[in-house]
Scaffold this active site. Structure first.
Site, PDB file in Angstrom:
ATOM      1  N   SER A 113       0.860  -1.180   0.000  1.00 50.37           N
ATOM      2  CA  SER A 113       0.000   0.000   0.000  1.00 50.37           C
ATOM      3  C   SER A 113       0.900   1.235   0.000  1.00 50.37           C
ATOM      4  O   SER A 113       1.972   1.230   0.593  1.00 50.37           O
ATOM      5  CB  SER A 113      -0.863  -0.020   1.260  1.00 50.37           C
ATOM      6  OG  SER A 113      -1.241   1.294   1.622  1.00 50.37           O
ATOM      7  N   GLU A 160      -7.124 -10.123  -7.187  1.00 50.87           N
ATOM      8  CA  GLU A 160      -8.195  -9.111  -7.257  1.00 50.87           C
ATOM      9  C   GLU A 160      -8.395  -8.610  -8.691  1.00 50.87           C
ATOM     10  O   GLU A 160      -9.522  -8.445  -9.157  1.00 50.87           O
ATOM     11  CB  GLU A 160      -7.859  -7.923  -6.358  1.00 50.87           C
ATOM     12  CG  GLU A 160      -7.855  -8.251  -4.880  1.00 50.87           C
ATOM     13  CD  GLU A 160      -7.309  -7.079  -4.078  1.00 50.87           C
ATOM     14  OE1 GLU A 160      -8.079  -6.169  -3.761  1.00 50.87           O
ATOM     15  OE2 GLU A 160      -6.106  -7.065  -3.781  1.00 50.87           O
TER      16      GLU A 160
END
Ligand code: ARG
Length: 460
Positions: free
Chosen positions: A276, A289
């Site tokens: 992140s 994802e």
């Protein structure tokens, strides 16, 4: 100047050229288009519509165009609309009147109908081959985890212990059906549209069988109107890709859950995750994802091709040019997913202790007890009720099923005996499911053996 410009006056505006062109996306069909032209010109020579010498010259020029396009040494321009006109114009530029004979007894309508069929025939081989690689990665992971027990879920609630290998092999089954669907779709592309012309066939005495045979079809299409306007095979192909993507998306969802702190069943290799930009501790399963997310655009392509075909009067309509971008995008997306997914599976680590611990709640073996009572000739519905009461008894008294004394158990289930107390181990539960298709150790090993043989795992 466009090859069809004879009856038109004035120049076309740029915006109109941009609106009508397809060369920006159909150039990838060049090999198929040229293969079709080579077969066509050979047949024209055989039937006496061009001389052998002209046919040879055209063939040589067509081959030269292939290598020029491959080398990036061919100029594409939107004025020439599509791949068919680019190649034909180039032949005419090089050979003049001789080249102008190539399009005899042919229309771009039967030409494009042929090109996409040839293209899908080749593309399907790549997709099936990559799907086999994905299956092989799953089988290898299952093989490494022949004894890894995890909780199986229904309604995303703990249901019964299963082997992790069994779970992985479920996806191998899905991908097998996907490969089968693509294969079936290609099997139906067995008739050659060439010779259908724009709609009605041709007055010229050409040999449709000859071109069909040269291009690997079983024969010429029976109905020229159907042959130029049929895009069923595109709908079918994209539908098969959409179902494949749905399967990948389900696997991705499983993997995303398994990676979470709450599940903690697997760890993905760092290479297949990203961090992140804000939270330094994060390791996100982005590949899974994104594969799940890309399913959306493949569904979009399916809706697009079905909608393009819906409501079209016979026969060819220019709307059909719009079939290519969704088809190509769906295929590219699937190939992209297939280029990363096997590596992610191969490097995924199963956290065996975590999985076993999650499968060790004795409640997961409640069905085993009910089935044990069935062996003692208690009707299943009754056994189910008795075990249900026992579970409630445990909950109300802060006890666990596997820590009950025989006396406590017998108070609710008089038919129970010492053996009933031993049913609450997940290993025991799995080992008692040696039924065909079940999650028993031996049965799953047998399934792994079946797939290894079928896929020739050694090659992947
Ligand atoms: N680019 C066209 C397509 O993809 C080729 C056929 C054009 N035919 C025509 N009559 N304008 O469908």
């Amino acid at each position: 100047m466009a090859l069809w410009s004879g009856r038109f006056s004035g120049d076309r505006k740029n915006s109109l050229i941009d609106f009508t062109e397809s060369i920006s996306f159909d150039r990838r069909l060049f090999r198929c288009d040229i293969a079709g032209s080579k077969a066509h010109v050979k047949m024209l020579a055989q039937c006496g519509y061009v001389s052998k010498a002209t046919a040879d010259k055209i063939t040589r020029e067509l081959d030269a165009i292939v290598s020029r396009i491959e080398k990036g040494d061919f100029v594409f321009t939107p004025e020439l609309e599509d791949i068919h006109m680019h190649i034909e114009s180039e032949i005419i530029k090089k050979l003049g009147d001789e080249g102008a004979r190539l399009h005899t007894a042919r229309s771009r309508n039967d030409q494009i109908a042929l090109d996409i069929r040839l293209y899908l025939r080749e593309l399907s081989k790549d997709i099936i081959c990559e799907t086999r690689t994905l299956q092989a990665a799953l089988v290898a992971k299952a093989d490494e985890n022949r004894d890894t027990i995890m909780p199986g879920f229904t309604h995303l609630q703990h249901a019964q212990p299963v082997l992790f290998a069994h779970h992985l092999l479920a996806y191998v089954e899905m991908f097998e059906r996907d490969a089968g669907r693509i294969h079936d779709c290609i099997r139906r592309i067995s008739l050659c549209p060439l010779g259908s012309g724009a709609i009605a066939g041709t007055t010229l005495k050409i040999d449709r069988r000859m071109t069909a045979k040269m291009l690997g079809f079983s024969g010429p299409a029976r109905n020229s109107m159907d042959a130029v306007s049929d895009r069923d095979f595109i709908c079918e192909f994209v539908a098969a890709l959409a179902i494949f993507a749905m399967h990948v998306s389900r696997l991705s969802e499983d993997i995303v859950l398994w990676c979470s702190e709450e599940f903690g069943f697997v760890e993905l290799d760092d290479a297949f995750c990203t961090g992140s930009s804000l939270m330094p501790q994060k390791k996100n399963p982005d590949i899974a994802e994104l594969a799940r997310g890309k399913t959306g655009r493949i569904y979009g392509s399916l809706v697009a091709v079905l909608t393009i075909c819906k409501g079209l009067p016979l026969a060819y309509n220019r709307d059909l040019q719009e079939d290519k971008e969704p088809l190509f995008d769906a295929a590219d997306t699937v190939l992209k997913i297939l280029s990363v997914y096997p590596g992610m599976i191969r490097t995924m680590k199963a956290k065996k202790e975590r999985m076993l611990a999650a499968a060790s709640d004795p409640c997961l073996m409640a069905t085993d007890l009910a089935e044990y009572l069935v062996e003692k000739e208690i009707p299943f519905r009754e056994a189910h009720k008795k075990v249900g009461k026992l579970v409630r008894f445990c909950r109300e008294n802060g006890k666990k099923l596997d820590s009950l004394s025989l006396k406590e158990m017998k108070s609710l289930i008089p038919e129970a005996d010492e053996k009933a107390l031993t049913l609450f181990s997940p290993v025991r539960s799995v080992s008692r499911r040696e039924i065909a298709g079940g999650t028993g150790f031996r049965e799953v090993r047998r399934q792994i053996g079946f797939w290894k043989k079928k896929l020739g795992t050694a090659n992947h």
